[in-house]
Design a protein around this motif. Sequence first.
Motif, mmCIF file in Angstrom:
data_model
loop_
_atom_site.group_PDB
_atom_site.id
_atom_site.type_symbol
_atom_site.label_atom_id
_atom_site.label_comp_id
_atom_site.label_asym_id
_atom_site.label_seq_id
_atom_site.Cartn_x
_atom_site.Cartn_y
_atom_site.Cartn_z
ATOM 1 N N PRO A 189 -7.152 20.721 12.298
ATOM 2 C CA PRO A 189 -7.672 20.408 10.960
ATOM 3 C C PRO A 189 -7.702 21.617 10.035
ATOM 4 N N ARG A 190 -8.080 22.765 10.549
ATOM 5 C CA ARG A 190 -8.157 23.947 9.684
ATOM 6 C C ARG A 190 -6.773 24.441 9.274
ATOM 7 N N MET A 191 -5.783 24.241 10.136
ATOM 8 C CA MET A 191 -4.414 24.591 9.742
ATOM 9 C C MET A 191 -3.916 23.622 8.668
ATOM 10 N N THR A 212 -5.233 24.835 5.518
ATOM 11 C CA THR A 212 -4.396 25.944 5.052
ATOM 12 C C THR A 212 -3.183 25.421 4.293
ATOM 13 N N GLU A 213 -2.530 24.415 4.836
ATOM 14 C CA GLU A 213 -1.360 23.838 4.174
ATOM 15 C C GLU A 213 -1.729 23.266 2.809
ATOM 16 N N VAL A 214 -2.894 22.620 2.747
ATOM 17 C CA VAL A 214 -3.344 22.001 1.500
ATOM 18 C C VAL A 214 -3.594 23.054 0.420
ATOM 19 N N VAL A 215 -4.427 24.042 0.742
ATOM 20 C CA VAL A 215 -4.793 25.023 -0.288
ATOM 21 C C VAL A 215 -3.611 25.920 -0.653
ATOM 22 N N ASN A 216 -2.745 26.194 0.311
ATOM 23 C CA ASN A 216 -1.590 27.037 0.007
ATOM 24 C C ASN A 216 -0.536 26.312 -0.823
ATOM 25 N N SER A 217 -0.522 24.980 -0.757
ATOM 26 C CA SER A 217 0.406 24.236 -1.610
ATOM 27 C C SER A 217 0.055 24.433 -3.082
ATOM 28 N N ILE A 218 -1.228 24.661 -3.344
ATOM 29 C CA ILE A 218 -1.673 24.970 -4.710
ATOM 30 C C ILE A 218 -1.499 26.457 -4.992
ATOM 31 N N ARG A 242 -2.635 31.543 9.375
ATOM 32 C CA ARG A 242 -4.057 31.519 9.682
ATOM 33 C C ARG A 242 -4.662 30.156 9.351
ATOM 34 N N THR A 243 -5.799 29.885 9.971
ATOM 35 C CA THR A 243 -6.527 28.654 9.662
ATOM 36 C C THR A 243 -7.522 28.926 8.530
ATOM 37 N N SER A 259 -22.116 25.139 9.548
ATOM 38 C CA SER A 259 -20.977 24.332 9.110
ATOM 39 C C SER A 259 -20.843 24.280 7.598
ATOM 40 N N MET A 260 -21.887 24.714 6.870
ATOM 41 C CA MET A 260 -21.756 24.783 5.410
ATOM 42 C C MET A 260 -20.599 25.701 5.036
ATOM 43 N N HIS A 261 -20.326 26.698 5.872
ATOM 44 C CA HIS A 261 -19.172 27.581 5.634
ATOM 45 C C HIS A 261 -17.957 27.165 6.461
ATOM 46 N N THR A 262 -18.160 26.964 7.747
ATOM 47 C CA THR A 262 -17.015 26.755 8.640
ATOM 48 C C THR A 262 -16.441 25.351 8.567
ATOM 49 N N GLY A 263 -17.249 24.383 8.091
ATOM 50 C CA GLY A 263 -16.882 22.984 8.268
ATOM 51 C C GLY A 263 -17.307 22.545 9.659
ATOM 52 N N PHE A 264 -17.252 21.265 9.886
ATOM 53 C CA PHE A 264 -17.652 20.720 11.190
ATOM 54 C C PHE A 264 -16.409 20.126 11.836
ATOM 55 N N LEU A 265 -15.512 21.031 12.272
ATOM 56 C CA LEU A 265 -14.174 20.610 12.680
ATOM 57 C C LEU A 265 -13.830 20.982 14.116
#
Length: 426
Positions: free
Chosen positions: A309-311, A314-320, A333-334, A393-399
């Motif tokens: 999920p974290r990778m 990465t794909e999502v935010v890097n597409s922007i 990186r994740t 998880s407020m920072h890391t997410g719950f993944l």
Amino acid sequence: MNNLKEILSKANRIDMFSPYFFLPFILILYFFVSLFDFHRFEQFRISESIWPAVILALVCYYIGVYIIDKLKWIIPSFGLSFWGKYVVHFVVFLTLLGLASFLMILFSGGLGISDESNRRNLSPKLYFFSQLLWFGVLLLLSYKMILEEKMTLKKAFVYGLIFAAVMFLFLLNGYRTPLIIMLFTGIIIFHYVVKRVKLTWFLSALFIIAVAFSMFGFIRVLTEDLTIESNSREQPNVDLTIEEKAKLLTAEQKVNLTPKWIRAINQESVTGHIVLSTIIEYTKEEDYLKGEIHRGIFNTVLPGEQTSPRMRVTEVVNSIGAEKGKWITRPTRTTTPTFIGQLFLDGGYLLVAIGFLLYGALISLIYNKVKRAGIRSFHAVAYAFVITVFTVSMHTGFLDLIFILMLGFVVIASSIIKIDKPKLQY
């Protein structure tokens, strides 16, 4: 001066670790600190405000806490109370399994603190099971502490040393999340069982801990071997207009005016802000992922190569980011999406509202059981662990599947362990 003393005196009487204060306070502080971005928002050209999502999350969280608190509901036992006496035995088994896995990592020479690439190349299965070591030790030590008839500072110091020894072992793996969870769960137990932690002391300790962990991450980045491909810091090769290039260069120059070690102090929260804003921007352009992120948590245990999920984040935010000439996260990186970002990416404001409503409700259910059973019970340990994991998880997410399983175990254990006559109430 007297007014200030009176204000501090009232503040120090707050139960900082109640559902009404701890998690919301950390969430607000996290995003407030991120506003000191040292021009990084300009560098990454973020355009979407995160505050509607943050405010919605807080409101829904409080609704969940308040409703359950007023109804005085607790987690039901589902008729499984007879299993309660075996909880500690099962925790011991998990601890031994975790110890065996950790020793296998240790003797394989894969310690992440010595080399960042080792941390990412740890055997996923071994690392998964090795985390049961700190989880089991945390539960067993915490439970032993609350069963002490008279907890002295000397005894608390001994328990603290054992906590520190286990934390050091996981420091060798180069991961911060287990350390933070152990540390804050221990502080919460100390607060309720040994000596009440005052708000002023807690804020001071929080600052020191935050700076220490930030510097830990900073040093980890500084010591990277840049000859390794996964450590490459090259930026996307995209065609930018002359004006866009000039703006990017100017923003980078402004960022570099602030020393790296100062930027590192709030690096995590600033990055979290940038990631959340970018996720909101992505969903406006590409729509929500409609459950893909949360399905990915469980897909990672399936055979074959799976995208974590974290990778995927990465794909999502890097597409922007690529369109703007700047990676949000290095492609190898994740990315930690924040819990708000995790929910928003899959379902927007609606899922953020549902997720935080359930967070608040679950925390309040366990807190109510603690109030009935008294703090010298396993339920206090369960509450300390759950609210700590939720807050982190407020920072890391719950993944992480392992954290979901840990949380599920603790919640079920709390539900099936009977409430005896309280030894000490709030």
